[in-house]
Design a protein around this motif. Structure first.
Motif, PDB file in Angstrom:
ATOM      1  N   TYR A 199       9.408  19.225   9.292  1.00  0.00           N
ATOM      2  CA  TYR A 199       9.973  17.962   8.816  1.00  0.00           C
ATOM      3  C   TYR A 199      11.422  17.856   9.289  1.00  0.00           C
ATOM      4  N   VAL A 200      11.784  16.690   9.812  1.00  0.00           N
ATOM      5  CA  VAL A 200      13.120  16.482  10.363  1.00  0.00           C
ATOM      6  C   VAL A 200      13.903  15.554   9.434  1.00  0.00           C
ATOM      7  N   ALA A 201      14.951  16.077   8.804  1.00  0.00           N
ATOM      8  CA  ALA A 201      15.830  15.241   7.980  1.00  0.00           C
ATOM      9  C   ALA A 201      16.512  14.205   8.869  1.00  0.00           C
ATOM     10  N   GLU A 202      16.871  13.069   8.283  1.00  0.00           N
ATOM     11  CA  GLU A 202      17.440  11.985   9.072  1.00  0.00           C
ATOM     12  C   GLU A 202      18.699  12.413   9.826  1.00  0.00           C
ATOM     13  N   GLU A 203      19.552  13.218   9.177  1.00  0.00           N
ATOM     14  CA  GLU A 203      20.773  13.670   9.844  1.00  0.00           C
ATOM     15  C   GLU A 203      20.451  14.521  11.069  1.00  0.00           C
ATOM     16  N   SER A 204      19.400  15.329  10.971  1.00  0.00           N
ATOM     17  CA  SER A 204      18.988  16.152  12.115  1.00  0.00           C
ATOM     18  C   SER A 204      18.392  15.296  13.216  1.00  0.00           C
ATOM     19  N   LEU A 205      17.677  14.258  12.839  1.00  0.00           N
ATOM     20  CA  LEU A 205      17.122  13.341  13.835  1.00  0.00           C
ATOM     21  C   LEU A 205      18.241  12.634  14.594  1.00  0.00           C
ATOM     22  N   VAL A 206      19.244  12.167  13.863  1.00  0.00           N
ATOM     23  CA  VAL A 206      20.383  11.509  14.508  1.00  0.00           C
ATOM     24  C   VAL A 206      21.084  12.475  15.453  1.00  0.00           C
ATOM     25  N   ALA A 207      21.229  13.727  15.030  1.00  0.00           N
ATOM     26  CA  ALA A 207      21.864  14.727  15.892  1.00  0.00           C
ATOM     27  C   ALA A 207      21.073  14.927  17.173  1.00  0.00           C
ATOM     28  N   SER A 222       0.823  -1.215   0.000  1.00  0.00           N
ATOM     29  CA  SER A 222       0.000   0.000   0.000  1.00  0.00           C
ATOM     30  C   SER A 222       0.856   1.264   0.000  1.00  0.00           C
ATOM     31  N   PHE A 223       2.173   1.115  -0.161  1.00  0.00           N
ATOM     32  CA  PHE A 223       3.048   2.286  -0.293  1.00  0.00           C
ATOM     33  C   PHE A 223       3.697   2.302  -1.666  1.00  0.00           C
ATOM     34  N   PRO A 277      12.161  11.267   0.304  1.00  0.00           N
ATOM     35  CA  PRO A 277      12.937  11.653   1.499  1.00  0.00           C
ATOM     36  C   PRO A 277      12.106  11.681   2.780  1.00  0.00           C
ATOM     37  N   THR A 278      10.793  11.928   2.653  1.00  0.00           N
ATOM     38  CA  THR A 278       9.936  12.019   3.839  1.00  0.00           C
ATOM     39  C   THR A 278       9.280  10.694   4.221  1.00  0.00           C
ATOM     40  N   THR A 279       9.567   9.628   3.476  1.00  0.00           N
ATOM     41  CA  THR A 279       8.935   8.340   3.752  1.00  0.00           C
ATOM     42  C   THR A 279       9.425   7.771   5.081  1.00  0.00           C
ATOM     43  N   ASN A 280       8.506   7.194   5.842  1.00  0.00           N
ATOM     44  CA  ASN A 280       8.847   6.514   7.080  1.00  0.00           C
ATOM     45  C   ASN A 280       9.959   5.486   6.820  1.00  0.00           C
ATOM     46  N   PRO A 281      11.080   5.553   7.558  1.00  0.00           N
ATOM     47  CA  PRO A 281      12.176   4.599   7.304  1.00  0.00           C
ATOM     48  C   PRO A 281      11.752   3.137   7.424  1.00  0.00           C
ATOM     49  N   LEU A 339      11.423  -1.911   4.765  1.00  0.00           N
ATOM     50  CA  LEU A 339      10.592  -3.064   4.435  1.00  0.00           C
ATOM     51  C   LEU A 339      10.561  -3.276   2.928  1.00  0.00           C
ATOM     52  N   GLY A 340      10.374  -2.192   2.173  1.00  0.00           N
ATOM     53  CA  GLY A 340      10.356  -2.316   0.718  1.00  0.00           C
ATOM     54  C   GLY A 340      11.643  -2.907   0.172  1.00  0.00           C
ATOM     55  N   GLU A 341      12.774  -2.453   0.690  1.00  0.00           N
ATOM     56  CA  GLU A 341      14.072  -2.974   0.243  1.00  0.00           C
ATOM     57  C   GLU A 341      14.214  -4.448   0.603  1.00  0.00           C
ATOM     58  N   SER A 342      13.755  -4.816   1.802  1.00  0.00           N
ATOM     59  CA  SER A 342      13.848  -6.203   2.230  1.00  0.00           C
ATOM     60  C   SER A 342      12.988  -7.111   1.348  1.00  0.00           C
TER      61      SER A 342
END
Length: 338
Positions: free
Chosen positions: A223-231, A9-10, A15-19, A24-27
């Protein structure tokens, strides 16, 4: 061996997609015996597939204009009709225990119909109750270690408390601010960062107003970019998620994947998580969050820091694709017998 054809269903990741969805898609794409289709209305209504895998069905009905929403509602009804007539298996991942609240009547009915047509449910933790007469399989929510592996960590800021993730009222951010402000007299060295996107402009303004009188508070909305979230996470000494209700928390797993302890409300799900990851990583509180919970958790963490990395091996993504494929095959067998 003929591959089972599954439509998710996705759609394609952005860039804003839930990781979780991206991983899951890659797996699934790398899983033998499975052919993956990503969602588009054309594919859903015209392509050949054996299983439809839903996550948040209501998301397929979102639209910026009334006529866009109306068109999606009609398309969703056609999709459900096709699924029923062609005996396509429906798999639902149970991200939330209850159906979403506050939907308009037609959208609520469509989501309810989808729920009633479910062939098999995928639970993300072992406490998810089974639905009557519907098969259920457990596939633990995967960790984020691989997702964050290439992103730089920041130095920990002593005394930094953090909240990260989408900000909704039930997540208790306003109460967290109130509790934190009560630490000013005896712990002026503490700081609190809140990073995420408020669900409404009204909630954002409420939080800004509550935080304005304390200079130890830092707000980063949007919106929080992944690098900002890690920080934000790695700068924290303790990540606090004072949800009024918590069943599956990607934010808790994100913090643990970055080796930062979390303070969570006590419930069966979080007690199991604490046992799973090992001592010193998950602190639990009873009732409403208080300033004393913040202070005592930090003190306990400093007195008894964790001695090893959090145990997240049961959440490796290497097995997720195979487990999903086997669940899809089971759902297909059930659907063809009906």
């Amino acid at each position: 061996m003929e591959k089972i054809r599954v439509i998710e269903s996705f759609g394609d990741s952005r860039p804003t997609t839930n990781p979780y969805i991206t991983m899951l898609g890659e797996s699934l794409e790398n899983t033998p015996g499975l052919s993956l289709l990503r969602f588009s209305w054309k594919a859903a209504l015209t392509e050949k597939y054996d299983v439809f895998h839903f996550h948040w069905p209501e998301a397929l009905l979102d639209g910026k204009t009334w006529y866009t929403r109306l068109g999606k509602e009609a398309a969703f009804f056609l999709l459900l009709t096709r699924i029923r007539l062609q005996k396509i298996a429906v798999v639902r991942t149970v991200h939330n225990l209850e159906l979403p609240q506050g939907l308009p009547f037609i959208r609520h009915q469509l989501v309810r119909f989808c729920d009633e047509m479910t062939t098999l449910r995928i639970a993300l933790n072992s406490t998810t109750p089974a639905a009557p007469n519907i098969a259920q399989r457990l596939i633990l929510h995967g960790h984020y270690r691989d997702w964050f592996a290439s992103m730089p960590r920041h130095d920990q800021v002593p005394g930094r408390i953090a909240f990260t993730g989408l900000i909704r009222r039930y997540k208790g951010v306003e109460n967290l601010i109130g509790c934190f402000k009560q630490t000013e007299d005896d712990h002026p060295e503490l700081s609190l960062s809140i990073t995420g996107k408020p669900s409404t402009a009204q909630l954002a303004e409420t939080i800004r107003s509550a935080a304005s009188a304390d200079k130890r508070l830092h707000l980063s909305f949007g919106y929080v970019a992944e690098e900002s979230l890690v920080a934000a996470i790695t700068e924290a000494e303790l990540v606090v998620l004072p949800y009024q209700f918590m069943h599956n928390s990607g934010s808790a797993l994100a913090a643990l994947s970055l080796q930062r302890p979390v303070l969570l409300p006590r419930n069966e799900v979080n007690e199991l998580l604490a046992h799973e990851v090992g001592a010193g990583w998950v602190f639990l509180y009873d009732g409403e969050l208080t300033a004393e919970h913040l202070k005592s958790s930090l003190a306990l963490l400093r007195d008894h820091p964790p001695t090893s990395a959090p145990g997240l091996s049961n959440r490796d993504w290497s097995a997720a694709g195979i487990l999903h494929r086997d669940a899809f095959l089971e759902a297909q067998r059930i659907a063809t017998r009906k």
